[in-house]
Motif scaffolding. Structure first.
Motif, PDB file in Angstrom:
ATOM      1  N   GLU A   1      -4.914   7.271  -2.142  1.00 25.65           N
ATOM      2  CA  GLU A   1      -5.379   6.200  -1.026  1.00 25.65           C
ATOM      3  C   GLU A   1      -6.238   5.018  -1.738  1.00 25.65           C
ATOM      4  O   GLU A   1      -6.263   3.731  -1.722  1.00 25.65           O
ATOM      5  CB  GLU A   1      -6.155   6.858   0.133  1.00 25.65           C
ATOM      6  CG  GLU A   1      -5.359   7.558   1.016  1.00 25.65           C
ATOM      7  CD  GLU A   1      -4.343   7.098   2.061  1.00 25.65           C
ATOM      8  OE1 GLU A   1      -4.551   5.675   1.835  1.00 25.65           O
ATOM      9  OE2 GLU A   1      -3.747   7.435   2.920  1.00 25.65           O
TER      10      GLU A   1
ATOM     11  N   HIS B   1       1.502   4.422  -2.893  1.00 31.61           N
ATOM     12  CA  HIS B   1       2.194   5.501  -2.936  1.00 31.61           C
ATOM     13  C   HIS B   1       2.721   6.261  -3.104  1.00 31.61           C
ATOM     14  O   HIS B   1       3.129   7.727  -4.035  1.00 31.61           O
ATOM     15  CB  HIS B   1       1.471   6.017  -0.977  1.00 31.61           C
ATOM     16  CG  HIS B   1       0.596   5.493  -0.262  1.00 31.61           C
ATOM     17  ND1 HIS B   1      -0.902   6.607  -0.834  1.00 31.61           N
ATOM     18  CD2 HIS B   1      -0.405   5.113   0.941  1.00 31.61           C
ATOM     19  CE1 HIS B   1      -1.572   6.366  -0.375  1.00 31.61           C
ATOM     20  NE2 HIS B   1      -1.494   5.770   0.665  1.00 31.61           N
TER      21      HIS B   1
ATOM     22  N   HIS C   1       0.813  -1.324   0.354  1.00 29.83           N
ATOM     23  CA  HIS C   1      -0.100   0.282   0.052  1.00 29.83           C
ATOM     24  C   HIS C   1       0.739   1.237  -0.056  1.00 29.83           C
ATOM     25  O   HIS C   1       0.338   2.028  -0.781  1.00 29.83           O
ATOM     26  CB  HIS C   1      -0.976  -0.724   1.522  1.00 29.83           C
ATOM     27  CG  HIS C   1      -2.141   1.154   1.557  1.00 29.83           C
ATOM     28  ND1 HIS C   1      -2.985   1.058   1.296  1.00 29.83           N
ATOM     29  CD2 HIS C   1      -1.274   2.480   2.049  1.00 29.83           C
ATOM     30  CE1 HIS C   1      -3.655   2.744   1.701  1.00 29.83           C
ATOM     31  NE2 HIS C   1      -2.109   3.082   1.875  1.00 29.83           N
TER      32      HIS C   1
ATOM     33  N   TYR D   1     -11.050   5.393   3.961  1.00 29.44           N
ATOM     34  CA  TYR D   1      -9.998   4.149   3.056  1.00 29.44           C
ATOM     35  C   TYR D   1     -10.941   3.191   1.865  1.00 29.44           C
ATOM     36  O   TYR D   1     -10.732   3.065   0.414  1.00 29.44           O
ATOM     37  CB  TYR D   1      -9.159   3.423   3.621  1.00 29.44           C
ATOM     38  CG  TYR D   1      -8.379   3.750   4.534  1.00 29.44           C
ATOM     39  CD1 TYR D   1      -7.146   4.113   3.802  1.00 29.44           C
ATOM     40  CD2 TYR D   1      -8.443   4.937   5.800  1.00 29.44           C
ATOM     41  CE1 TYR D   1      -5.883   5.169   3.943  1.00 29.44           C
ATOM     42  CE2 TYR D   1      -7.486   5.267   6.232  1.00 29.44           C
ATOM     43  CZ  TYR D   1      -6.427   5.653   5.464  1.00 29.44           C
ATOM     44  OH  TYR D   1      -4.850   6.742   5.749  1.00 29.44           O
TER      45      TYR D   1
HETATM   46 ZN   LIG Z   1      -2.262   5.090   3.042  1.00 31.56          ZN
END
Ligand SMILES: [Zn+2]
Length: 903
Positions: free
Chosen positions: A554, A537, A533, A608
């Motif tokens: 996100e 980013h 994850h 999220y």
């Molecule tokens: Zn994140």
């Protein structure tokens, strides 16, 4: 609270003493008892401008004590000021001073009402008059200093500082009262005195002298805030006398103290301040700040308009407007706003500091750092800019300069909380181990590096390749990833301050910080999912040059987790399902706001989840290329709400509507045959009672789930299985507490149906990547069945959750040995040697055997000796040692005993 009070941390550096003799720092005369501590306060000497324009008069008489009538009027006028009726207050103050008001506070009010409204000429006139009239007043000199400074009259401003020093030196006894101490405290802080000493020797003493004086608490909170000591600020304010609540400044400081950690509380305090004084500029600016954070730019502009209506020249408001222009890619507007901000006072470092701080809050660290450098060019000693620059540099991965700056800040300002934390952290980081691969620099605690460093490094390389290729990103510099065993250290590295619960990892672009499983207690999350994850980013931030809204960043990371591994995805739980179908669904165009000031932890999690869904929607509807082009456009500085319509050829309204439809469809496709009534039954209701209730609510999910759990508890296996199979069929996505899979596995285990148990656990782990107990049980089942491939793969899956417990290493070691995967087995035994002290002789013996097979005789001998050290009568080990002595040849390999997983 005077406007512009942020710029308090400033040091007058020149050491030339001028003609006024030794500075306050040297004042240690015994007769000036209360001033004695000044000598220890670390206040540098003041620089006095060559041309002293104002002659400081020393009046030997007292002018205190005014008539009752004036006193009442003064109270009224102060109330006008406090409630934001500045014009009326100004009229009253002018009138009173014209009549020769003998209280200096009338003049202070006159100066302040003009300052706050940006009436500079009038403020200067009032200051001049006040200085003539009250030359002995340190409060007036301090005000004069501020007014001159704000109008760019630096030399006059310094003269006022010198005047304060002279006065106190000549008549110290006169300034021993609480109010004077507060003025002197602010003055000393401005001069760069030791904050802790100012606190103890001025503010604390003042508090003792006048426990009901509100300003003591405000000054103390101000000081704490300037050192980023938010806890002390909040604590101080909460102890203030009740009357403090009548001051807008009190609520404003409270709002500042909570601004980072508790937005809702902060907003409430701002509202309180504005209720008392709708024209309270500090509060309005903080409100605009929060609105910008929440990407509510139109609202922020409206708030700034309110400030401009009071003071069209307010430099901080212009700084915020420059930020808005920057975020809207309007570089001309940005330059113009900045110029306006600096019109009156060209050397105001706060303007660029604010601009930079806000850009950094938007992850634009490069632009933010550049702005702090501009602030420091104007004023090399401006501490807030240094602290922020230090932060920016560390986030940009420019570590050498960043740490150097941290040192410098700490050396100059030992009380600065962020600097202190960073220095402590740096010492700790020095003990970390660095693992490197192409494009990756991974730092870990050495013990953790031994346990899963290579695994983490391999994962990062895979992420770099997979995601880099997918999004067309090539990194020119290595991505820095730091994994922290302690939550506090993670928080300091990430935010400069401890706290910040709830974050597993954070990415700033080139720098990624991650909480290790060690910091997550009993049931850690899947760290591999977190790393994936965060690395995503790094990819999208690189592509968009850090110019993407939070939700999109996100959303893509959440989406990519699921693409890489379905079990990493968050399943749609009943709460999310309800939120998707109800009012909690945030429109796509406003998703960023969902991340700021979320109502609860669930709301943040949902933000999220929803963002991931929104990205799924965009990719399904418009394709990955459109999303990639969107990121490129963002990188050019264009705002998303312009880019999205143009790249999708769909209006924002339409996108919002289509997304709602998409989300509803998705939610409606899950558990659509179930209903959600909760059984109103006592906690200990038996299966009969629950069955009876279900007769009138046959589709209730909570009812069926409860029945199933109850049947399992009552050991009614056949009936339980029937209900569980039904639940699984109707809502296969559910993996929360008492899920059908775990209960089915339980039933199968109790009825000795290994195949069914295995199947249920497989079904669960396919959906829940952090189901540690399921992995543990699967390894047992596979081992019992002699399925070593199964043992190995479940051990690997458990290592992705918790590599800090022995079980997965032990099982992987055994399985790899059985499967003839020597290097995997060696790595696993090495990890086990660190973690498991239940049978070290056995572990070292196995290692020795494997190392010998690998041709590493020296290492093998070392391990077998360790084994014998633990168990001197270990026969197999003796035998192995003999063989090793026999077969050792001069050409033996002598590798260092680093763990390596040869894949
Ligand atoms: Zn994140």
């Amino acid at each position: 609270m005077p406007a512009g009070s942020h710029a308090q941390d400033r040091r007058v550096t020149s050491s030339s003493l001028g003609d006024l003799g030794p500075g306050l720092a040297r004042l240690t005369l015994a007769s000036y008892a209360w001033l004695r501590p000044l000598g220890e306060i670390g206040c540098p000497p003041i620089r006095v401008p060559r041309l002293t324009r104002r002659v400081v008069l020393f009046a030997a008489f007292s002018l205190f004590g005014s008539s009752m009538a004036f006193a009442n009027e003064l109270d009224d006028a102060e109330k006008l000021f406090r409630t934001g009726r500045y014009e009326e207050c100004a009229r009253a103050a002018i009138e009173a001073t014209r009549r020769g008001g003998r209280d200096e506070r009338w003049y202070a009010l006159r100066i302040e009402t003009n300052r706050v409204r940006g009436k500079n000429k009038e403020a200067l006139i009032a200051a001049d008059e006040a200085l003539q009239r009250f030359p002995w007043s340190v409060a007036i000199h301090w005000l004069g200093h501020q007014v001159f400074r704000e109008n760019g009259r630096e030399d006059d401003a310094l003269t006022e500082l010198a005047a304060i020093e002279t006065l106190v030196r000549r008549m110290p006894n006169r300034y021993g009262g609480a109010e004077s101490r507060l003025v002197l405290g602010r003055y000393l802080l401005f001069r760069g005195a030791d904050a802790k000493k100012v606190l103890e020797q001025f503010y604390d003493v003042a508090k003792k002298q006048e426990p009901d004086l509100v300003d003591v608490y405000l000054a103390t909170a101000e000081l704490a805030l300037s050192k980023q000591d938010f806890a002390l600020a909040a604590d101080t304010l909460q102890k203030a006398p009740k009357e403090a609540a009548e001051q807008p400044g009190f609520h404003y400081l409270l709002a500042s103290a909570f601004s980072n950690d508790d937005r809702a509380r902060s907003e409430k305090a701002i509202a309180e301040a504005l209720k008392i004084n709708p024209n309270h500029i500090d509060s309005l600016l903080l409100q605009a700040d929060h609105q910008i954070d929440g990407e509510r730019y139109a609202e922020a502009e409206k708030t700034l308009q309110r400030v401009f209506a009071i003071n069209s020249q307010e430099p901080r408001a212009w700084a915020y407007r420059a930020v808005l222009a920057h975020l809207q890619n309007n570089s001309k507007g940005e330059v113009e706003a900045r110029t306006s901000a600096l019109t009156r006072w060209m050397k105001n470092p706060e303007v660029d500091h604010i601009i930079g701080r806000e850009l950094s809050a938007k992850y634009r660290f490069t632009e933010g750092a550049a702005a702090q450098r501009r602030a420091l060019e104007i004023d090399p000693e401006f501490l807030p800019a240094k602290v922020q620059l230090c932060d920016d540099l560390l986030r940009l991965g420019n570590e050498e300069e960043g740490w150097k700056l941290a040192d410098e800040i700490f050396a100059n300002d030992g009380y600065n909380v962020v600097a202190y934390n960073l220095i402590t952290l740096r010492d700790r980081l020095a003990g970390f181990r660095t693992l490197q691969a192409e494009g990756i620099l991974l730092r870990m605690d050495p013990r953790e590096a031994d346990l899963y460093g290579q695994r983490a490094l391999a994962l990062l390389q895979r992420a770099r390749k997979t995601l880099g290729e997918k999004y067309g990103v090539t990194f020119t510099e290595p991505v820095i990833v730091e994994i922290f065993p302690q939550r506090k250290e993670f928080a300091v590295r990430t935010f400069g301050l401890p706290g910040a619960e709830g974050f597993l990892g954070v990415c700033f672009g080139r720098v990624v910080t991650v909480n290790s499983p060690a910091s997550q207690g009993e049931s850690p999350s899947n760290w591999e999912a977190v790393v994936w994850h965060e690395f995503c980013h790094a990819v999208t931030l690189n592509k968009s040059r850090n110019k993407m809204p939070r939700w999109l960043s996100e959303g893509i990371s959440v989406y990519e987790e699921e693409q890489e591994n379905r079990s990493w995805a968050e399943s749609m739980n009943p709460k999310f399902r309800e939120m998707l179908l109800g009012k909690e669904l945030t429109p796509l165009s406003k998703l960023s706001a969902a991340f700021l000031a979320p109502k609860s932890a669930v709301h943040l999690q949902f933000a999220y989840y929803e963002s991931g869904l929104a990205v799924d929607f965009l990719i399904q509807r418009f394709g990955l290329p459109a999303l990639k082009e969107t990121l490129d456009d963002l990188g050019e500085g264009k705002p998303l709400n312009e880019v999205l319509p143009s790249r999708t050829k769909t209006s924002l309204d339409q996108l919002d509507r289509d997304f709602v439809e998409f989300a509803h469809k998705r939610a409606a496709s899950v558990a659509f045959e179930l209903t959600w009534e909760e059984p109103e039954l006592p906690v200990d209701a038996d299966s009969k009672a629950i069955t009876a209730w279900l007769a009138s609510h046959p589709k209730s999910f909570p009812g069926l789930r409860r029945l199933a759990a109850r049947l399992v508890a009552e050991q009614k296996w056949t009936e339980a299985k029937e209900v569980l199979e039904k639940l699984k069929r109707l809502y296969p996505e559910y993996v929360g507490s008492e899920n059908a899979y775990m209960l089915l596995a339980n039933v199968a285990r109790r009825t000795s149906d290994a195949a069914a148990e295995h199947q249920a656990l497989d079904d669960l782990t396919a959906r829940a990547g952090d189901a540690s107990p399921a992995f543990l049980r699967l390894m047992e089942l596979d081992e019992a069945a002699g399925n070593w491939q199964g043992v190995a793969s479940n051990a690997e899956r458990l290592l992705a959750v918790n590599p800090l417990i022995p079980a997965p290493h032990r099982q992987l070691a055994k399985a790899s040995e059985h499967l003839g995967q020597r290097s995997e087995a060696i790595a696993a035994y090495r990890a086990l040697a660190i973690l498991d002290d239940s049978d070290p002789a056995e572990v070292h013996y196995h290692l020795a055997k494997l190392l010998r097979e690998d041709g590493k005789t020296t290492e093998a001998r070392r391990e077998v000796l360790k084994s014998l050290e633990e168990a001197p009568r270990f026969r197999d080990a003796h035998q192995l040692l003999l063989e090793l002595v026999d077969t050792s040849k001069p050409s033996e390999t002598t590798e260092s005993p680093k763990p390596s997983r040869g894949n």
